[in-house]
Design an enzyme around this catalytic site. Structure first.
Site, PDB file in Angstrom:
ATOM      1  CB  SER A 121      47.629  53.607  36.239  1.00  0.00           C
ATOM      2  OG  SER A 121      47.845  54.822  35.574  1.00  0.00           O
ATOM      3  CE1 TYR A 145      46.847  56.831  38.844  1.00  0.00           C
ATOM      4  CE2 TYR A 145      45.337  56.042  40.533  1.00  0.00           C
ATOM      5  CZ  TYR A 145      45.800  56.019  39.220  1.00  0.00           C
ATOM      6  OH  TYR A 145      45.226  55.169  38.307  1.00  0.00           O
ATOM      7  CE  LYS A 149      45.519  52.346  40.829  1.00  0.00           C
ATOM      8  NZ  LYS A 149      44.483  51.345  41.125  1.00  0.00           N
TER       9      LYS A 149
END
Ligand code: WQD
Length: 349
Positions: A121, A145, A149
């Site tokens: 991302s 989050y 990643k």
């Protein structure tokens, strides 16, 4: 035998981007097996591929699936992706997104798989220091989050050294839109992203859309993002697997259009397609929102031979058609009437 001659294992292939990628792989002539827990994915989104229901941490099932289906490459989508939830329940993200990925890669290596395309991302860069964002921008995650990643990208870099596992981490910008034949798209029941919520406000009338801030230092005061059509994203995965199959080395690639669009650009494009405005109210800024981020697509072109084919107009057109058909089918059906899968699925294991 080249790894391109084998089957592709797609974890999370019953999800939004995953299901579009499965279709793109099949259209490119690749054999695919989908591996999904169906916790967030939908069985009916799996078209023209077998489905194995399982968790990525179930190493025995992953290895058995790889051996049974002749898997030589992995596309790894399966992860939690709600930024707000990740700040309230971090352990859920460390366990599934990070520890689960390690179990998955170990299980795939045990089956002789050495090519991985990872769903990363642009949020690994956080609020970018400069736009457009290139691959050498500082890694500066601003949520659990995003941190999860960034961690998996680092773990994959280490697996290259320790096990010869080659990977491409695709750093998505804002995925949006739906398949042009209207068969699959984003499920607005789960998504908290702008486009599905704008469609819900437009088509259902409530809840009205909340615009998080119109006092930013941008031309119209609203935040700018790089909205990329989900089928363009799917094509990037097909090309990343070909890159690895052709001997490409481990890398990270920004996957965006290189064009920034504001929140009001999205709402105006939606109103143009629908012939009526999106009902919205302006609220204070949302914590963690970068004022502007959009990609520099140069490396994606040189490394993968990929560039986006579609723009905001196609994104909104396809999203509007998809969500309108979903609304009409929901109005007609009840949960037990839901369409059965196209493919005779493997028994739920
Ligand atoms: C977009 C803009 C909001 C909802 C997403 C993914 C993230 C990553 C990047 C893949 C922002 C505004 C939104 C609403 C609004 N992709 N907005 N009202 O935060 O850019 O991140 O793409 O990994 O995982 O989440 O996407 O759609 O939430 O927001 O005003 O109800 O729309 O403020 O400016 P975001 P988003």
């Amino acid at each position: 035998m080249s790894s391109l001659d084998g089957t592709v294992l797609v974890t999370g292939g019953a999800g939004y981007i995953g299901s579009h990628t499965v279709r793109a792989l099949r259209e490119a002539g690749r054999d695919v097996v989908v591996y999904d827990s169906l916790e967030l994915g939908r069985r009916e989104a799996v078209i023209d591929a077998p489905l194995v229901i399982g968790n990525i941490a179930d190493s025995d099932l992953v290895t058995a699936t790889c051996n049974e289906h002749g898997v030589t490459q992995l596309v790894h989508f399966a992860a939690y992706k709600a930024v707000g939830e990740s700040m309230k329940s971090p352990a859920k993200y460390w366990r599934n997104n990070v520890a689960g990925s390690v179990e998955l890669y170990e299980a795939c290596l045990a089956a002789g798989v050495h090519d991985v395309v990872f769903s990363s991302s642009c949020s690994v860069n956080g609020t970018p220091a400069a736009v457009p964002v290139s691959e050498d921008a500082p890694i500066h995650p601003e949520s659990v989050y995003a941190e999860s990643k960034a961690m998996v990208e680092r773990i994959l870099s280490c697996y290259k050294i320790t096990h010869g596992l080659n990977s491409v981490s695709l750093r998505y910008f804002n995925a949006a839109g739906a398949s042009f034949d209207g068969r699959i798209g984003e499920d607005w029941a789960y998504s908290q992203n702008l486009v599905p919520l704008a469609m819900k406000a437009l088509l259902l009338g409530n809840p009205r859309l909340t615009v998080f801030g119109n006092d930013y230092d941008t031309p119209d005061g609203t935040c700018i993002r790089d909205y990329i059509h989900v089928d363009d994203l799917a094509d990037a995965h097909v090309k990343a697997l070909a890159y690895l199959g052709g001997g490409g080395d481990t890398t990270a690639v920004n996957v965006g259009t290189g064009v920034g669009s504001s929140v009001l650009d999205v709402l105006n494009a939606t109103a143009d397609v629908a012939g009526k405005p999106v009902p919205y109210d302006v609220a204070p800024r949302r914590a963690g929102d970068p004022v502007s981020t959009y990609s520099d697509p140069t490396f994606a072109q040189t490394a993968l031979g990929w560039r986006a084919q579609y723009g905001l107009k196609e994104i909104i057109n396809s999203a509007y058609t998809w969500h309108r058909s979903q609304m009409e089918s929901d109005a007609r059906s009840t949960p037990q009437d839901r369409p059965h899968p196209v493919w005779p699925t493997d028994a739920a294991r």
